[in-house]
Design a protein around this motif. Structure first.
Motif, PDB file in Angstrom:
ATOM      1  N   TYR A  15     100.948  73.856  66.398  1.00 44.95           N
ATOM      2  CA  TYR A  15     100.719  74.382  65.049  1.00 44.95           C
ATOM      3  C   TYR A  15      99.228  74.498  64.803  1.00 44.95           C
ATOM      4  CZ  TYR A  15     100.619  74.445  59.895  1.00 44.95           C
ATOM      5  OH  TYR A  15     100.376  74.762  58.575  1.00 44.95           O
ATOM      6  N   ASP A  16      98.758  75.702  64.504  1.00 46.28           N
ATOM      7  CA  ASP A  16      97.346  75.951  64.237  1.00 46.28           C
ATOM      8  C   ASP A  16      97.064  75.671  62.767  1.00 46.28           C
ATOM      9  OD1 ASP A  16      94.865  77.332  63.539  1.00 46.28           O
ATOM     10  OD2 ASP A  16      94.976  78.227  65.528  1.00 46.28           O
ATOM     11  N   LEU A  17      96.225  74.691  62.486  1.00 51.41           N
ATOM     12  CA  LEU A  17      95.966  74.300  61.102  1.00 51.41           C
ATOM     13  C   LEU A  17      95.221  75.369  60.319  1.00 51.41           C
ATOM     14  CD1 LEU A  17      95.030  70.601  61.815  1.00 51.41           C
ATOM     15  CD2 LEU A  17      96.879  71.340  60.305  1.00 51.41           C
ATOM     16  N   GLU A  18      94.435  76.181  60.986  1.00 53.41           N
ATOM     17  CA  GLU A  18      93.682  77.219  60.294  1.00 53.41           C
ATOM     18  C   GLU A  18      94.559  78.401  59.918  1.00 53.41           C
ATOM     19  OE1 GLU A  18      89.662  80.003  60.857  1.00 53.41           O
ATOM     20  OE2 GLU A  18      90.260  78.579  62.420  1.00 53.41           O
ATOM     21  N   THR A  19      95.417  78.837  60.812  1.00 55.62           N
ATOM     22  CA  THR A  19      96.233  80.032  60.557  1.00 55.62           C
ATOM     23  C   THR A  19      97.630  79.708  60.045  1.00 55.62           C
ATOM     24  OG1 THR A  19      97.112  80.126  62.809  1.00 55.62           O
ATOM     25  CG2 THR A  19      94.991  81.212  62.400  1.00 55.62           C
ATOM     26  N   GLY A  20      98.099  78.481  60.280  1.00 55.99           N
ATOM     27  CA  GLY A  20      99.462  78.115  59.911  1.00 55.99           C
ATOM     28  C   GLY A  20     100.510  78.632  60.874  1.00 55.99           C
ATOM     29  N   ALA A  21     100.085  79.190  62.006  1.00 54.12           N
ATOM     30  CA  ALA A  21     101.018  79.747  62.983  1.00 54.12           C
ATOM     31  C   ALA A  21     101.506  78.674  63.939  1.00 54.12           C
ATOM     32  CB  ALA A  21     100.345  80.864  63.771  1.00 54.12           C
ATOM     33  N   SER A  22     102.784  78.766  64.319  1.00 53.37           N
ATOM     34  CA  SER A  22     103.369  77.853  65.294  1.00 53.37           C
ATOM     35  C   SER A  22     103.845  78.627  66.513  1.00 53.37           C
ATOM     36  CB  SER A  22     104.564  77.096  64.694  1.00 53.37           C
ATOM     37  OG  SER A  22     104.153  76.150  63.739  1.00 53.37           O
ATOM     38  N   VAL A  23     103.748  77.996  67.681  1.00 48.32           N
ATOM     39  CA  VAL A  23     104.239  78.598  68.915  1.00 48.32           C
ATOM     40  C   VAL A  23     104.894  77.509  69.747  1.00 48.32           C
ATOM     41  CG1 VAL A  23     102.002  78.283  70.052  1.00 48.32           C
ATOM     42  CG2 VAL A  23     103.619  79.971  70.935  1.00 48.32           C
ATOM     43  N   GLN A  24     106.020  77.828  70.365  1.00 45.53           N
ATOM     44  CA  GLN A  24     106.701  76.886  71.247  1.00 45.53           C
ATOM     45  C   GLN A  24     106.053  76.941  72.625  1.00 45.53           C
ATOM     46  OE1 GLN A  24     111.061  76.660  71.078  1.00 45.53           O
ATOM     47  NE2 GLN A  24     111.096  76.574  73.323  1.00 45.53           N
ATOM     48  N   LEU A  25     105.744  75.771  73.198  1.00 44.43           N
ATOM     49  CA  LEU A  25     105.041  75.700  74.475  1.00 44.43           C
ATOM     50  C   LEU A  25     105.970  75.482  75.665  1.00 44.43           C
ATOM     51  CD1 LEU A  25     101.942  73.532  73.503  1.00 44.43           C
ATOM     52  CD2 LEU A  25     102.149  76.021  73.546  1.00 44.43           C
ATOM     53  N   ASN A  26     107.110  74.849  75.453  1.00 49.04           N
ATOM     54  CA  ASN A  26     108.051  74.643  76.553  1.00 49.04           C
ATOM     55  C   ASN A  26     109.469  74.527  76.023  1.00 49.04           C
ATOM     56  OD1 ASN A  26     108.485  72.031  75.587  1.00 49.04           O
ATOM     57  ND2 ASN A  26     107.262  71.028  77.146  1.00 49.04           N
ATOM     58  N   ASP A  27     110.402  74.339  76.932  1.00 49.90           N
ATOM     59  CA  ASP A  27     111.799  74.125  76.553  1.00 49.90           C
ATOM     60  C   ASP A  27     112.293  72.826  77.183  1.00 49.90           C
ATOM     61  OD1 ASP A  27     111.867  74.936  79.170  1.00 49.90           O
ATOM     62  OD2 ASP A  27     113.351  76.519  78.892  1.00 49.90           O
ATOM     63  N   LYS A  28     111.419  71.799  77.140  1.00 48.53           N
ATOM     64  CA  LYS A  28     111.703  70.501  77.726  1.00 48.53           C
ATOM     65  C   LYS A  28     111.670  69.417  76.657  1.00 48.53           C
ATOM     66  CE  LYS A  28     111.478  72.543  81.759  1.00 48.53           C
ATOM     67  NZ  LYS A  28     112.705  72.813  82.561  1.00 48.53           N
ATOM     68  N   TYR A  29     112.429  68.353  76.887  1.00 51.99           N
ATOM     69  CA  TYR A  29     112.410  67.176  76.024  1.00 51.99           C
ATOM     70  C   TYR A  29     111.087  66.465  76.269  1.00 51.99           C
ATOM     71  CZ  TYR A  29     114.090  62.615  74.190  1.00 51.99           C
ATOM     72  OH  TYR A  29     114.247  61.427  73.499  1.00 51.99           O
ATOM     73  N   SER A  30     110.145  66.557  75.322  1.00 50.62           N
ATOM     74  CA  SER A  30     108.751  66.166  75.562  1.00 50.62           C
ATOM     75  C   SER A  30     108.339  64.974  74.710  1.00 50.62           C
ATOM     76  CB  SER A  30     107.819  67.344  75.246  1.00 50.62           C
ATOM     77  OG  SER A  30     108.195  68.499  75.968  1.00 50.62           O
ATOM     78  N   VAL A  31     107.843  63.918  75.375  1.00 46.07           N
ATOM     79  CA  VAL A  31     107.286  62.745  74.688  1.00 46.07           C
ATOM     80  C   VAL A  31     106.018  62.311  75.427  1.00 46.07           C
ATOM     81  CG1 VAL A  31     109.456  61.947  73.698  1.00 46.07           C
ATOM     82  CG2 VAL A  31     108.839  61.238  75.998  1.00 46.07           C
ATOM     83  N   TYR A  32     105.356  61.257  74.933  1.00 45.96           N
ATOM     84  CA  TYR A  32     104.116  60.740  75.513  1.00 45.96           C
ATOM     85  C   TYR A  32     103.097  61.873  75.730  1.00 45.96           C
ATOM     86  CZ  TYR A  32     107.109  56.713  76.651  1.00 45.96           C
ATOM     87  OH  TYR A  32     107.975  55.648  76.585  1.00 45.96           O
ATOM     88  N   VAL A  33     102.897  62.658  74.689  1.00 48.99           N
ATOM     89  CA  VAL A  33     102.021  63.824  74.787  1.00 48.99           C
ATOM     90  C   VAL A  33     100.562  63.422  74.613  1.00 48.99           C
ATOM     91  CG1 VAL A  33     101.473  66.075  73.760  1.00 48.99           C
ATOM     92  CG2 VAL A  33     103.863  65.307  73.907  1.00 48.99           C
ATOM     93  N   VAL A  34      99.702  63.958  75.471  1.00 54.13           N
ATOM     94  CA  VAL A  34      98.255  63.824  75.345  1.00 54.13           C
ATOM     95  C   VAL A  34      97.650  65.196  75.594  1.00 54.13           C
ATOM     96  CG1 VAL A  34      96.143  62.706  76.157  1.00 54.13           C
ATOM     97  CG2 VAL A  34      98.308  61.453  76.195  1.00 54.13           C
ATOM     98  N   VAL A  35      96.675  65.585  74.755  1.00 52.99           N
ATOM     99  CA  VAL A  35      96.027  66.882  74.899  1.00 52.99           C
ATOM    100  C   VAL A  35      94.518  66.674  74.918  1.00 52.99           C
ATOM    101  CG1 VAL A  35      95.857  69.235  74.014  1.00 52.99           C
ATOM    102  CG2 VAL A  35      97.924  67.893  73.558  1.00 52.99           C
TER     103      VAL A  35
END
Length: 267
Positions: free
Chosen positions: A179-199
């Motif tokens: 989710y882009d805080l400036e534009t408010g746009a969301s995009v899906q990045l994968n189709d996997k059950y995702s946890v323990y995320v680090v970016v």
């Protein structure tokens, strides 16, 4: 037990590969994957660590990295600990996971948000977090660090990470989205059950719970690559992945460019 402490502590303070906030850059109250692993401790830039003490009923403490100058800050039972600008922020288990803050000297204790709140990320003057409603559905909110100006950002979503003006979250199907805080746009990045995320600047790291693999991909969701299989308790600092693997007992490992394809055992 000591090596588990090291795993959570490793990304707490600035490493040679990480930059401390400078003027014009975002000030962050968290580091690495600590919040995603429960946020049981967090460091600052002054050589102190703030943590939940197993020795004293899980209460909030601070100490120097060598264990000296130990001080109890509160009887609260904290998780999702963030430290920024002289304040400690956390969700308080003893109050239904409501959000609190307290100064690093133990004064100024106050509740900021009542409710079942988790996944706190303190950035500059804001706290990003999710809170459950009466139906136990999670929604992502933002408020000022004093608890004012609370607002809903993303409905029916679980916050997984904050990086560079974007929120990384899982939707109702537990797929990772951005989710882009400036534009408010969301995009899906994968189709996997995702946890323990680090970016970070190297991309997105996450555990694929369905396949029991730790995966790296670009910040846009492309170039996905499995880094590890069958491991537990991941954390990331720069381009290094710290993890544990069970073999009769838990062992602590490091995966870095120099150990790629091998298991660089630490403990």
């Amino acid at each position: 037990r000591s090596f588990i402490l090291c795993l959570f502590l490793a990304p707490c303070t600035a490493s040679p590969d990480e930059k401390t906030p400078e003027q014009g850059e975002e000030a962050l109250g968290f580091s690495g994957g600590n919040v995603g692993q429960g946020g049981l401790m967090c460091g600052d830039n002054d050589g102190s660590v703030y943590y939940r003490s197993e020795a004293d009923n899980w209460c909030l403490y601070k100490a120097k990295l060598d264990g000296s100058e130990k001080q109890k800050l509160s009887d609260d039972v904290p998780c999702d600990i963030n430290v920024l600008d002289g304040w400690v922020y956390y969700a308080n288990y003893k109050d239904g996971f409501s959000i609190y803050r307290i100064k690093t000297d133990g004064t100024g204790h106050a509740q900021l948000k009542s409710g079942y709140c988790t996944d706190l990320y303190v950035v500059d003057n804001h706290i990003y977090y999710d809170v459950r409603d009466e139906a136990n559905a999670s929604h992502i909110h933002r408020m000022d660090v004093d608890g004012s100006n609370d607002e809903l950002l993303v409905s029916e979503a679980r916050l997984r990470y904050y990086y560079n003006g974007c929120l990384y979250y899982t939707n109702g199907r537990l797929f990772l989205c951005k989710y882009d805080l400036e534009t408010g746009a969301s995009v899906q990045l994968n189709d996997k059950y995702s946890v323990y995320v680090v970016v970070n600047e190297n991309g997105v790291y996450y555990w694929n719970a369905d396949d029991n693999t730790f995966v790296h991909m670009s910040n846009e969701g492309t170039d996905s690559e499995v880094l590890l299989s069958g491991c537990d308790y991941f954390n990331v600092s720069g381009n290094r992945v710290y993890y544990m693997r069970y073999g009769g007992e838990y062992y602590f490992f490091l995966l870095s460019p120099s150990t790629r394809g091998a298991q660089g055992g630490l403990y």
